[in-house]
Design a protein around this motif. Structure first.
Motif, short mmCIF file in Angstrom:
data_model
loop_
_atom_site.label_atom_id
_atom_site.label_comp_id
_atom_site.label_asym_id
_atom_site.label_seq_id
_atom_site.Cartn_x
_atom_site.Cartn_y
_atom_site.Cartn_z
N ASP A 35 1.15 -1.05 0.08
CA ASP A 35 -0.38 0.14 0.04
C ASP A 35 0.54 1.35 0.39
O ASP A 35 0.11 2.48 -0.07
N PHE A 36 2.23 1.07 -0.02
CA PHE A 36 3.08 2.03 -0.06
C PHE A 36 3.15 2.59 -1.41
O PHE A 36 4.22 1.95 -1.87
N LYS A 37 4.26 3.89 -1.03
CA LYS A 37 4.37 4.76 -2.22
C LYS A 37 6.44 4.71 -2.80
O LYS A 37 6.34 4.15 -1.60
N CYS A 38 6.26 4.60 -4.05
CA CYS A 38 7.54 5.12 -4.25
C CYS A 38 8.21 6.35 -3.02
O CYS A 38 7.16 6.75 -3.55
N GLN A 40 9.04 9.98 -3.37
CA GLN A 40 9.14 11.03 -4.41
C GLN A 40 10.35 11.14 -5.08
O GLN A 40 10.10 11.45 -6.04
N ILE A 43 11.24 8.72 -7.85
CA ILE A 43 9.90 8.97 -9.03
C ILE A 43 10.95 10.13 -10.01
O ILE A 43 10.86 10.20 -10.55
N ASN A 233 9.61 -0.27 -3.05
CA ASN A 233 7.53 -0.42 -3.26
C ASN A 233 7.92 -0.10 -4.57
O ASN A 233 6.76 0.93 -5.87
N GLU A 365 -2.10 -0.53 4.63
CA GLU A 365 -2.09 0.62 5.75
C GLU A 365 -2.99 -0.14 6.98
O GLU A 365 -3.62 -1.13 6.63
#
Length: 385
Positions: A35-38, A40, A43, A233, A365
């Motif tokens: 559920d977790f983002k790379c 930023q 990116i 992630n 999460e």
């Protein structure tokens, strides 16, 4: 008429699981999606290299800056130096790295030892290369290697032993004693080790990851496969890597040249820039240990017996006090009637023996973990115990 090269291999159970999720909108605790983002910054670096035109083929072995960073991380974590020129290769994901390592050494009639439950790609890769999988069962509830049993399974035909720590699907980890036992077992043999360590960054309860890369006597006979996918992630980026001594890596690269040749160029450059200041495993281990602990607390006092993960983000639930159904039937009923998707452990075994375990992924999460626990607790018991 096409004669199948894998007549006993059916479509992946994970295809069915994806279908369950898509059709029902169930809570997905099955597939290893986080559920977790790379981060930023990572990116932004990927976008930078895409915009700057780093879109041609990368070298077969991967870009040198990334291989140098991996070499430094291994040195810091495990005290061993792999030559980035000759002993590190970037791969298009973990499955490819594992298949390539098997292809590099396994020939007709070679035997390869697999510890079950095991990831579903191991055995087919062996069979496609003419080898024969030899299955050694990890017994519940600890799912540790029985070294006495293993010694009985080793023969003159044993070409390779495949390890996986932290283990998917059980969450068990190898100890220092396990690695010493492996050294004793393979000393004086021609056995090659293939060690899948993609969850090396997630080790719990103050333990230390016992990488094959810590042990010089094992390094000389081993492929070590790992990935930054779980750490950042970015599993969907499909970038992993393989470590091996030059004599083994030479053969690995021969196979990779035929199988894929190129791995995503701009994303390699982004990782090479990002790694120097962002390769600590401590924070990620704390995050996932916290998620494990929270989910397990939600199930305290229930009829489910949790087998707590020692590493990674998968663990097992023993549902034998809830139902006596085979695990595939129980998992299907959970998805259909209660809106939660898990993975039957029999999916990781070559013989679909009766199992009372399902795998869950706790890389979620808190609200997802809470909904999942709520749905699991709604399942009425149909078993006398």
């Amino acid at each position: 008429m096409v004669q199948s090269k894998l007549p006993n291999t059916n479509s992946s159970v994970f295809s069915s699981i994806n279908k369950w999720v898509e059709e029902s909108g169930a809570v997905d605790m099955g597939i290893g999606r986080t559920d977790f983002k790379c981060p930023q910054k990572l990116i932004d670096l990927a976008a930078k290299y895409l915009n700057d035109g780093y879109n041609n083929y990368a070298p077969l072995e991967g870009i040198l800056p990334l291989r140098k960073e991996i070499s430094e991380i291994v040195r810091v974590n495990y005290g061993q130096v792999y030559n980035p020129l000759t002993e590190i290769t970037i791969t298009a994901g973990t499955n490819q790295a594992i298949h390539t390592a098997i292809s590099a050494v396994v020939k007709d009639d070679d035997e390869v030892i697999i510890f079950e439950p095991a990831f579903e790609s191991f055995a087919p890769s062996i069979i496609l290369n003419g080898g024969r999988p030899v299955f050694v069962r990890l017994k519940a509830p600890t799912f540790r290697i029985d070294w006495d049993e293993l010694r009985k399974m080793v023969s003159a035909k044993t070409k390779m032993i495949i390890l996986n720590s932290p283990h998917n699907p059980t969450g068990s980890v190898l100890s220092e004693n396990d690695l010493y036992q492996l050294q004793r077992l393979t000393n004086g043999t021609n056995i090659t080790i293939l060690s899948d360590e993609i969850f090396e960054s997630m080790i719990f309860d103050n333990q230390t990851h016992q990488s094959v890369a810590r042990y010089e006597k094992l390094i000389e006979r081993s492929f070590v496969v790992s990935s930054f996918g779980p750490l950042y992630n970015i599993n969907g980026w499909g970038i992993s890597y393989c470590l091996a001594p030059e004599k083994l890596m030479r053969e690995f690269r021969k196979m990779q040249q035929i199988q894929i040749y190129n791995v995503n160029s701009p994303l390699q450059y982004a990782l090479a820039d990002y790694l120097p200041q962002n390769h600590s495993f401590e924070e990620i281990s704390e995050l996932y240990q916290g998620k494990r602990n929270y989910f397990n607390r939600l199930l305290e006092g229930s009829l489910y017996e949790v087998i707590p993960a020692q590493g990674g983000y998968f663990e097992l639930l023993d549902y034998s006090k809830v139902s006596d159904e085979p695990d595939i039937d129980f998992a299907e009923r959970l998805a259909r009637d209660f809106g939660i998707v898990t993975v039957p452990v029999s999916a990781f075994c070559h013989e679909k023996n009766r199992s009372n375990f399902v795998r869950v992924c706790f890389a979620k999460e808190n609200d997802t973990l809470e909904r999942a626990a709520e749905k699991l607790l709604q399942v009425p018991s149909t078993t006398d115990f």
